[in-house]
Enzyme design. Structure first.
Site, PDB file in Angstrom:
ATOM      1  CB  CYS A 116      -1.034  -0.018   1.303  1.00  0.00           C
ATOM      2  SG  CYS A 116      -2.240  -1.112   0.627  1.00  0.00           S
ATOM      3  CG  HIS A 256      -3.112   3.447   2.227  1.00  0.00           C
ATOM      4  ND1 HIS A 256      -3.257   3.670   1.409  1.00  0.00           N
ATOM      5  CD2 HIS A 256      -2.892   2.425   3.270  1.00  0.00           C
ATOM      6  CE1 HIS A 256      -3.434   2.468   1.410  1.00  0.00           C
ATOM      7  NE2 HIS A 256      -4.178   1.668   2.496  1.00  0.00           N
ATOM      8  CG  ASN A 286      -7.052  -0.200   1.169  1.00  0.00           C
ATOM      9  OD1 ASN A 286      -6.164   0.739   0.169  1.00  0.00           O
ATOM     10  ND2 ASN A 286      -6.479  -0.927   2.522  1.00  0.00           N
TER      11      ASN A 286
END
Ligand code: UT7
Length: 332
Positions: A116, A256, A286
């Site tokens: 990520c 994020h 996400n």
């Protein structure tokens, strides 16, 4: 001569049309809109449908938008970096396919995998090529088809992730805007908490591994949450200190989008109020490598030349990092 920095000169994004809402997930696994919303902030996510469609399909759409907005074509691009944990295929480079299909036939290209945190690692890597003068137009794309690696019988993972892609173009800037500083971190201890067990070189896929559903993402949410909260907030605070900035000096946090609670903790630690924090987790979930460029895509019209942006991310591995960038153009 003034230092050459790498500045973002255009942004593109793409999310698939198909919306998977919390209400529909309630009919698929033992979950509730109330649980998902209160624990993560997510209301819906997008899913890429269609046989034979992969991450590159979304990356190409995002890249073409970034090129169109900048008024250049693929043949102007020197380098394509594709950040992803869901390449179209193992071995064949996804970046090479993106480069080919956007017409960047002269470009170098490679995939970059830092879970990520991939987009921050990609931003820093791309910037090195620009700062040294090696390349003058770099296309950085981050995208993931997370639905291809999710077990839709596992409520602990399938509610969190979604599909999407975002792209930016990086070019030399000698007026002071662009990437100013970055902090990149990793700790391999994290692999036990967030991984796909099979399909790699340690445990190649077998009938048994598929029967055991080991080709899907496995996450122990709580330890990942604890590491993420601590470390994302720490690197965000560290990059402020290193650059003599306070929360008041920062115009935007670009975090994020893994969990609204992690985003809030990071913003609090930096002393930022929520009007300065980019948040779109409620609509996309996400999207792994796409979260940061999709934030830029959604908020681009609010960004002004000279705005100070701090990027922060945390992901599998573990990997994490932050970057401080000065925005280089006004909305048109
Ligand atoms: O982007 C890469 C990095 N990833 C992250 O940063 C993710 C970090 N982790 C998280 O965001 C959170 O840990 C999750 C959102 C994944 C989970 O939230 P949590 O508050 O940590 O929940 P938990 O795992 O501690 O589970 C609490 C309870 C459990 O039930 P019991 O044992 O208390 O009865 C779970 O079984 O919630 C249950 N649960 C669910 N309930 C309804 C887990 N998933 C669900 C669900 N719906 N989807």
């Amino acid at each position: 001569m003034n230092k050459i920095r790498a500045s973002i000169t255009s942004v593109g994004g793409y999310v698939p049309d198909f919306v998977l809402s919390n209400e529909v997930l309630e009919t698929m696994v033992d979950t509730s809109d109330e649980w998902i919303t209160s624990r993560t902030g997510i209301k819906e996510r997008r899913i890429l449908k269609g046989e034979g469609r992969g991450t590159s399909d979304m990356m190409i759409q995002a890249a073409n938008e970034a090129l169109r907005k900048r008024g250049i074509s693929g043949s102007d691009i020197d380098l394509v970096i594709a950040c992803t944990v869901t390449p179209d295929m193992m071995v064949a480079s996804t970046a090479a396919k993106v480069a080919q299909l956007i017409g960047a036939n002269q470009a170098a290209s490679f995939d970059l995998q830092a879970a990520c945190t991939g987009f921050i690692y990609g931003l820093v890597t791309a910037s090195q090529f620009v700062e040294t003068g090696k390349y003058s137009k770099v296309l950085l794309v981050g995208g993931d088809k997370m639905s291809s690696i999710l077990d839709y019988t596992d409520r602990t993972t399938c509610v969190i992730f979604g599909d999407g892609a975002g792209a930016v173009i990086l070019e030399p800037n000698t007026s002071g805007e662009g990437l100013q500083d970055s902090i990149l971190k990793s700790d391999g201890i994290g692999r036990q908490y967030l991984h796909i067990k099979s399909g790699g070189s340690m445990y190649p896929s077998t009938q048994r591994s598929i029967d055991q559903r080991e080709h899907f993402v496995h996450q122990d949410g709580q330890p990942v949450f604890k590491f993420a909260v601590t470390n994302m907030a720490q690197v965000s605070e560290d990059i402020l200190k290193r650059n003599n900035l306070s929360g008041d000096d920062v115009d935007w946090l670009v975090p994020h989008q893994a969990n609204k609670r992690i985003i809030d903790a990071t913003a609090n630690r930096m002393g930022l109020n929520e009007s300065k924090v980019m948040v779109n987790i409620q609509r996309y979930g996400n999207t792994t490598n796409a979260t940061l460029p999709l934030c830029l895509w959604d908020y681009e019209k609010q960004l002004k030349k000279g705005d100070k942006l701090v990027f922060a991310a945390f992901g599998g591995g573990f990997t994490w990092g932050s970057a401080y960038l000065i925005w280089a153009y006004d909305p048109n």
